[in-house]
Write a protein that holds these residues in place. Structure first.
Motif, short mmCIF file in Angstrom:
data_model
loop_
_atom_site.label_atom_id
_atom_site.label_comp_id
_atom_site.label_asym_id
_atom_site.label_seq_id
_atom_site.Cartn_x
_atom_site.Cartn_y
_atom_site.Cartn_z
N ASN A 142 57.82 34.50 32.66
CA ASN A 142 56.59 34.08 33.33
C ASN A 142 55.37 34.71 32.66
OD1 ASN A 142 58.32 32.79 35.04
ND2 ASN A 142 57.64 33.82 36.90
N ILE A 143 55.48 35.97 32.28
CA ILE A 143 54.36 36.63 31.60
C ILE A 143 54.11 35.98 30.24
CG2 ILE A 143 53.61 38.79 30.53
CD1 ILE A 143 55.06 40.27 32.77
N GLU A 152 50.62 37.63 38.41
CA GLU A 152 51.94 37.08 38.11
C GLU A 152 53.04 38.03 38.56
OE1 GLU A 152 54.65 34.48 37.37
OE2 GLU A 152 52.54 33.99 36.97
N SER A 182 45.28 38.45 35.64
CA SER A 182 46.28 37.38 35.64
C SER A 182 47.69 37.95 35.53
CB SER A 182 46.02 36.42 34.47
OG SER A 182 44.75 35.82 34.57
N SER A 189 53.33 37.87 42.30
CA SER A 189 53.93 36.61 42.71
C SER A 189 55.45 36.64 42.60
CB SER A 189 53.37 35.46 41.85
OG SER A 189 54.00 34.24 42.17
N LEU A 230 51.71 33.05 30.10
CA LEU A 230 50.30 33.23 30.40
C LEU A 230 49.46 33.09 29.13
CD1 LEU A 230 50.50 36.38 32.74
CD2 LEU A 230 50.20 33.99 33.45
#
Length: 204
Positions: free
Chosen positions: A63-64, A137, A133, A140, A67
Motif C-alpha cells: 500500500n505504501i 495509509e 499521506s 488505515s 503512494l
C-alpha cells in the motif's frame, strides 16, 4: 516556509557531493525515511516467524509503494526475493543470516523495519507533504479487521518526518501566537479608548 536546506546550499563541495549522489542513485537516497513496526510480542520465536504479522507487513508495504513520490521501498520481511518465514535457515550461512535477516528484524524480535526512498529530495515540499499521506495509509491498514497490526505501534521516522513534525508544530505555535497578539491588542485598545466597538472595528 521552506525547509529544503539542500536546495539553498551554496555551490560548495558538500553540495556537489549531494548533487552527484542524487544524479547517480536518486534524490531520495540522500536521506531515507523509515517505518518501524513494533509488536507487543516476539515476531520470531527462535524457529520461525509469525506469518500473520508478516502478511500484514507485506500488505502495508504494498500500500505504501502505491503512494505518490515513492521511488523504492524495502521491507525486511523479504530476503533475496523470498519471504523470511519461507526461507530454509539451514540453507544459509551464519553470516548471511546475521547480515541480512537478523539485521532487518530487531534484536528483540518484536520490531520490523521498512525503508522508504522518496523520488524527490528528502527536504523538498513534495517529500515533506508525503509524510501525512504515509501516516494516513498506516492508520488505515491498522484499522482493517483482517490485518494483524491493530496491536502494533507504528512509527514514521527519519529526518524528513522529523522536519515535517517541526513544521506542523511551528504552524500551530504561530496560529496560537496570532490569537494571543490580537486579544492583547484588543484589550490594550479597549483600555485606551474606553470603547468596545472602536477596537473591534480597528482589528476586524
Amino acid at each position: 516556509t521552506s525547509f529544503d536546506f539542500i536546495a539553498g546550499m551554496p555551490d560548495v563541495e558538500s553540495k556537489q557531493g549531494l548533487d552527484a549522489m542524487a544524479e547517480g542513485f536518486g534524490k531520495g537516497n540522500i536521506i531515507k525515511t523509515y517505518v518501524v513496526v513494533k509488536k507487543p510480542y516476539e515476531i520470531y520465536n527462535g524457529t520461525g516467524f509469525d506469518n500473520a504479522t508478516l502478511n500484514s507487513i507485506d500488505n502495508l508495504t504494498s500500500n505504501i509503494a502505491a503512494l505518490d513520490n515513492i521511488e523504492k521501498i524495502t521491507p525486511s520481511t523479504l530476503f533475496m526475493g523470498s519471504r523470511i518465514d519461507q526461507a530454509n535457515w539451514e540453507g544459509f550461512s551464519a553470516d548471511e543470516i546475521d547480515d541480512n535477516i537478523r539485521r532487518a528484524v530487531g534484536e528483540d524480535y518484536n520490531t520490523v523495519l521498512i525503508t522508504i526512498v522518496f523520488e524527490e529530495e528528502p527536504f523538498s515540499r513534495e517529500s515533506m507533504n508525503s509524510i501525512p499521506s504515509l501516516r494516513d495509509e498506516i492508520d488505515s491498514i491498522r484499522e482493517e479487521p483482517n490485518e494483524n497490526l491493530g496491536d502494533a505501534t507504528i512509527y514514521v521516522g527519519g529526518e524528513t518526518a522529523g522536519l515535517k513534525d517541526i513544521q506542523d508544530s511551528m504552524s500551530n505555535d504561530f496560529r496560537n501566537m496570532a490569537v494571543i497578539v490580537v486579544v492583547g491588542i484588543f484589550i490594550l485598545l479597549l483600555i485606551i479608548m474606553g470603547s468596545v466597538l472602536v477596537p473591534l472595528r480597528l482589528i476586524l
